[in-house]
Design a protein around this motif. Sequence first.
Motif, PDB file in Angstrom:
ATOM      1  N   VAL A  16       6.278   1.927  24.999  1.00  0.00           N
ATOM      2  CA  VAL A  16       6.747   2.609  23.784  1.00  0.00           C
ATOM      3  C   VAL A  16       5.919   2.161  22.581  1.00  0.00           C
ATOM      4  CG1 VAL A  16       8.720   2.906  22.218  1.00  0.00           C
ATOM      5  CG2 VAL A  16       9.060   2.993  24.694  1.00  0.00           C
ATOM      6  N   PHE A  17       5.523   0.891  22.561  1.00  0.00           N
ATOM      7  CA  PHE A  17       4.677   0.364  21.475  1.00  0.00           C
ATOM      8  C   PHE A  17       3.386   1.164  21.351  1.00  0.00           C
ATOM      9  CE2 PHE A  17       1.409  -2.801  20.081  1.00  0.00           C
ATOM     10  CZ  PHE A  17       1.865  -2.954  18.777  1.00  0.00           C
ATOM     11  N   LEU A  18       2.808   1.557  22.465  1.00  0.00           N
ATOM     12  CA  LEU A  18       1.589   2.361  22.423  1.00  0.00           C
ATOM     13  C   LEU A  18       1.843   3.693  21.729  1.00  0.00           C
ATOM     14  CD1 LEU A  18       0.241   1.591  26.010  1.00  0.00           C
ATOM     15  CD2 LEU A  18      -0.498   0.567  23.834  1.00  0.00           C
ATOM     16  N   GLY A  19       2.997   4.283  21.968  1.00  0.00           N
ATOM     17  CA  GLY A  19       3.364   5.521  21.275  1.00  0.00           C
ATOM     18  C   GLY A  19       3.553   5.314  19.782  1.00  0.00           C
ATOM     19  N   VAL A  20       4.180   4.194  19.426  1.00  0.00           N
ATOM     20  CA  VAL A  20       4.370   3.866  18.002  1.00  0.00           C
ATOM     21  C   VAL A  20       3.015   3.663  17.332  1.00  0.00           C
ATOM     22  CG1 VAL A  20       5.292   2.145  16.391  1.00  0.00           C
ATOM     23  CG2 VAL A  20       6.684   2.936  18.303  1.00  0.00           C
ATOM     24  N   MET A  21       2.090   3.032  18.039  1.00  0.00           N
ATOM     25  CA  MET A  21       0.752   2.817  17.476  1.00  0.00           C
ATOM     26  C   MET A  21       0.048   4.154  17.238  1.00  0.00           C
ATOM     27  SD  MET A  21       0.845  -0.324  16.937  1.00  0.00           S
ATOM     28  CE  MET A  21      -0.699  -0.289  16.103  1.00  0.00           C
ATOM     29  N   ALA A  22       0.252   5.113  18.124  1.00  0.00           N
ATOM     30  CA  ALA A  22      -0.333   6.445  17.944  1.00  0.00           C
ATOM     31  C   ALA A  22       0.274   7.128  16.718  1.00  0.00           C
ATOM     32  CB  ALA A  22      -0.123   7.286  19.198  1.00  0.00           C
ATOM     33  N   ALA A  23       1.593   7.008  16.551  1.00  0.00           N
ATOM     34  CA  ALA A  23       2.248   7.592  15.377  1.00  0.00           C
ATOM     35  C   ALA A  23       1.760   6.923  14.101  1.00  0.00           C
ATOM     36  CB  ALA A  23       3.770   7.463  15.506  1.00  0.00           C
ATOM     37  N   THR A  24       1.596   5.621  14.151  1.00  0.00           N
ATOM     38  CA  THR A  24       1.106   4.861  13.002  1.00  0.00           C
ATOM     39  C   THR A  24      -0.321   5.270  12.650  1.00  0.00           C
ATOM     40  OG1 THR A  24       2.561   3.009  13.514  1.00  0.00           O
ATOM     41  CG2 THR A  24       0.652   2.519  12.154  1.00  0.00           C
ATOM     42  N   ALA A  25      -1.142   5.484  13.666  1.00  0.00           N
ATOM     43  CA  ALA A  25      -2.533   5.882  13.437  1.00  0.00           C
ATOM     44  C   ALA A  25      -2.629   7.245  12.769  1.00  0.00           C
ATOM     45  CB  ALA A  25      -3.300   5.873  14.750  1.00  0.00           C
ATOM     46  N   SER A  26      -1.631   8.098  12.978  1.00  0.00           N
ATOM     47  CA  SER A  26      -1.658   9.431  12.371  1.00  0.00           C
ATOM     48  C   SER A  26      -1.595   9.370  10.844  1.00  0.00           C
ATOM     49  CB  SER A  26      -0.509  10.293  12.906  1.00  0.00           C
ATOM     50  OG  SER A  26       0.741   9.818  12.425  1.00  0.00           O
ATOM     51  N   VAL A  27      -1.089   8.267  10.308  1.00  0.00           N
ATOM     52  CA  VAL A  27      -1.009   8.098   8.855  1.00  0.00           C
ATOM     53  C   VAL A  27      -2.402   7.871   8.274  1.00  0.00           C
ATOM     54  CG1 VAL A  27      -0.078   6.631   7.001  1.00  0.00           C
ATOM     55  CG2 VAL A  27       1.335   7.209   8.972  1.00  0.00           C
ATOM     56  N   GLU A  28      -3.271   7.260   9.054  1.00  0.00           N
ATOM     57  CA  GLU A  28      -4.586   6.871   8.559  1.00  0.00           C
ATOM     58  C   GLU A  28      -5.660   7.931   8.796  1.00  0.00           C
ATOM     59  OE1 GLU A  28      -5.437   2.974  10.080  1.00  0.00           O
ATOM     60  OE2 GLU A  28      -3.467   2.250   9.492  1.00  0.00           O
ATOM     61  N   GLN A  29      -5.265   9.170   8.807  1.00  0.00           N
ATOM     62  CA  GLN A  29      -6.234  10.248   9.009  1.00  0.00           C
ATOM     63  C   GLN A  29      -6.826  10.709   7.676  1.00  0.00           C
ATOM     64  OE1 GLN A  29      -4.353  13.774  10.564  1.00  0.00           O
ATOM     65  NE2 GLN A  29      -2.427  13.248   9.599  1.00  0.00           N
ATOM     66  N   GLY A  30      -7.911  11.392   7.736  1.00  0.00           N
ATOM     67  CA  GLY A  30      -8.531  11.946   6.530  1.00  0.00           C
ATOM     68  C   GLY A  30      -9.016  10.869   5.591  1.00  0.00           C
ATOM     69  N   GLY A  31      -8.716  11.039   4.315  1.00  0.00           N
ATOM     70  CA  GLY A  31      -9.209  10.133   3.287  1.00  0.00           C
ATOM     71  C   GLY A  31      -8.285   8.983   2.952  1.00  0.00           C
ATOM     72  N   VAL A  32      -7.289   8.731   3.772  1.00  0.00           N
ATOM     73  CA  VAL A  32      -6.324   7.672   3.494  1.00  0.00           C
ATOM     74  C   VAL A  32      -6.952   6.308   3.787  1.00  0.00           C
ATOM     75  CG1 VAL A  32      -4.086   6.715   4.157  1.00  0.00           C
ATOM     76  CG2 VAL A  32      -4.367   9.175   3.964  1.00  0.00           C
ATOM     77  N   THR A  33      -6.840   5.402   2.832  1.00  0.00           N
ATOM     78  CA  THR A  33      -7.382   4.053   3.017  1.00  0.00           C
ATOM     79  C   THR A  33      -6.293   3.030   3.332  1.00  0.00           C
ATOM     80  OG1 THR A  33      -7.291   3.664   0.634  1.00  0.00           O
ATOM     81  CG2 THR A  33      -9.389   4.435   1.537  1.00  0.00           C
ATOM     82  N   TYR A  34      -5.037   3.392   3.102  1.00  0.00           N
ATOM     83  CA  TYR A  34      -3.923   2.474   3.367  1.00  0.00           C
ATOM     84  C   TYR A  34      -3.095   2.987   4.536  1.00  0.00           C
ATOM     85  CZ  TYR A  34      -4.851   0.710  -1.356  1.00  0.00           C
ATOM     86  OH  TYR A  34      -5.437   0.170  -2.472  1.00  0.00           O
ATOM     87  N   GLY A  35      -2.756   2.078   5.423  1.00  0.00           N
ATOM     88  CA  GLY A  35      -1.926   2.430   6.565  1.00  0.00           C
ATOM     89  C   GLY A  35      -0.557   1.799   6.478  1.00  0.00           C
ATOM     90  N   ILE A  36       0.191   1.931   7.547  1.00  0.00           N
ATOM     91  CA  ILE A  36       1.545   1.394   7.621  1.00  0.00           C
ATOM     92  C   ILE A  36       1.544  -0.125   7.425  1.00  0.00           C
ATOM     93  CG2 ILE A  36       3.523   1.029   9.162  1.00  0.00           C
ATOM     94  CD1 ILE A  36       3.436   3.874   8.181  1.00  0.00           C
ATOM     95  N   VAL A  37       0.602  -0.809   8.050  1.00  0.00           N
ATOM     96  CA  VAL A  37       0.541  -2.274   7.923  1.00  0.00           C
ATOM     97  C   VAL A  37       0.289  -2.680   6.470  1.00  0.00           C
ATOM     98  CG1 VAL A  37      -0.699  -4.362   8.652  1.00  0.00           C
ATOM     99  CG2 VAL A  37      -0.163  -2.582  10.316  1.00  0.00           C
ATOM    100  N   ASP A  38      -0.541  -1.913   5.767  1.00  0.00           N
ATOM    101  CA  ASP A  38      -0.770  -2.196   4.343  1.00  0.00           C
ATOM    102  C   ASP A  38       0.520  -2.028   3.546  1.00  0.00           C
ATOM    103  OD1 ASP A  38      -3.654  -2.554   4.597  1.00  0.00           O
ATOM    104  OD2 ASP A  38      -3.737  -0.387   4.918  1.00  0.00           O
ATOM    105  N   HIS A  39       1.296  -1.017   3.904  1.00  0.00           N
ATOM    106  CA  HIS A  39       2.577  -0.772   3.235  1.00  0.00           C
ATOM    107  C   HIS A  39       3.538  -1.935   3.494  1.00  0.00           C
ATOM    108  CE1 HIS A  39       6.390   1.388   2.334  1.00  0.00           C
ATOM    109  NE2 HIS A  39       5.635   2.122   1.528  1.00  0.00           N
ATOM    110  N   ASP A  49       3.776   1.771  -4.580  1.00  0.00           N
ATOM    111  CA  ASP A  49       3.623   3.055  -5.259  1.00  0.00           C
ATOM    112  C   ASP A  49       2.212   3.615  -5.084  1.00  0.00           C
ATOM    113  OD1 ASP A  49       6.261   3.102  -6.107  1.00  0.00           O
ATOM    114  OD2 ASP A  49       5.810   2.223  -8.074  1.00  0.00           O
ATOM    115  N   GLU A  50       1.213   2.751  -5.166  1.00  0.00           N
ATOM    116  CA  GLU A  50      -0.175   3.190  -4.986  1.00  0.00           C
ATOM    117  C   GLU A  50      -0.386   3.751  -3.581  1.00  0.00           C
ATOM    118  OE1 GLU A  50      -4.661   1.293  -4.859  1.00  0.00           O
ATOM    119  OE2 GLU A  50      -3.161   0.294  -6.118  1.00  0.00           O
ATOM    120  N   ILE A  51       0.139   3.043  -2.593  1.00  0.00           N
ATOM    121  CA  ILE A  51       0.001   3.485  -1.200  1.00  0.00           C
ATOM    122  C   ILE A  51       0.730   4.812  -0.998  1.00  0.00           C
ATOM    123  CG2 ILE A  51       0.649   2.956   1.186  1.00  0.00           C
ATOM    124  CD1 ILE A  51       0.222  -0.067   0.393  1.00  0.00           C
ATOM    125  N   GLN A  52       1.962   4.885  -1.469  1.00  0.00           N
ATOM    126  CA  GLN A  52       2.759   6.095  -1.259  1.00  0.00           C
ATOM    127  C   GLN A  52       2.195   7.280  -2.029  1.00  0.00           C
ATOM    128  OE1 GLN A  52       6.990   4.102   0.028  1.00  0.00           O
ATOM    129  NE2 GLN A  52       6.917   5.038  -1.968  1.00  0.00           N
TER     130      GLN A  52
END
Length: 174
Positions: A16-39, A49-52
């Motif tokens: 299940v962790f592998l699936g969560v990692m895939a969902a988390t990676a979807s946040v870091e697509q395109g021009g996004v420089t901050y991910g879930i771990v940064d949040h 606020d900057e991240i969101q």
Amino acid sequence: MQEKVSVRFWLIGIVVFLGVMAATASVEQGGVTYGIVDHQAAATAAMVDEIQTQWREEGVRNFAIFAVICDLGWIWIYALGSYLAGREFAAKRQGVLRVIGLVIAASGVVFGITDYVETISQFIQLLQDAGSDTLAGIAAFMQPIKSAAFVIAFIGVIIALVMDRFARRSITSS
């Protein structure tokens, strides 16, 4: 013959962790420089606020919400799986394996508590679309504790499985 130790629920947690990692990676697509771990590590409302703001502007806010919901579901699977695996080793084995089992079980509990505190703090800020110094501070404080507990439980289960296999093999060949 020693009774078999089950780590099935822990293994489900890893999958299940592998699936969560895939969902988390979807946040870091395109021009996004901050991910879930940064949040999670953002210790101030200003950083949250900057991240969101970036997530909203880049159109990945809903992916972030989905990733955090997935994380909330996964936490209990991994925490419970680690606890149960540790408890199995503690109850069914002696000596070092029993001690390792107790450490795994305790790490599973610590992981579950600290990751839920961190992720709920993160989720509240995400749903409110506003950072909070208190919640950001709590999440940032919990992150290294939950990470250490995760690693200790993960490595502990692997070490216990390997040691148990060698111990059972030596008993069988005697």
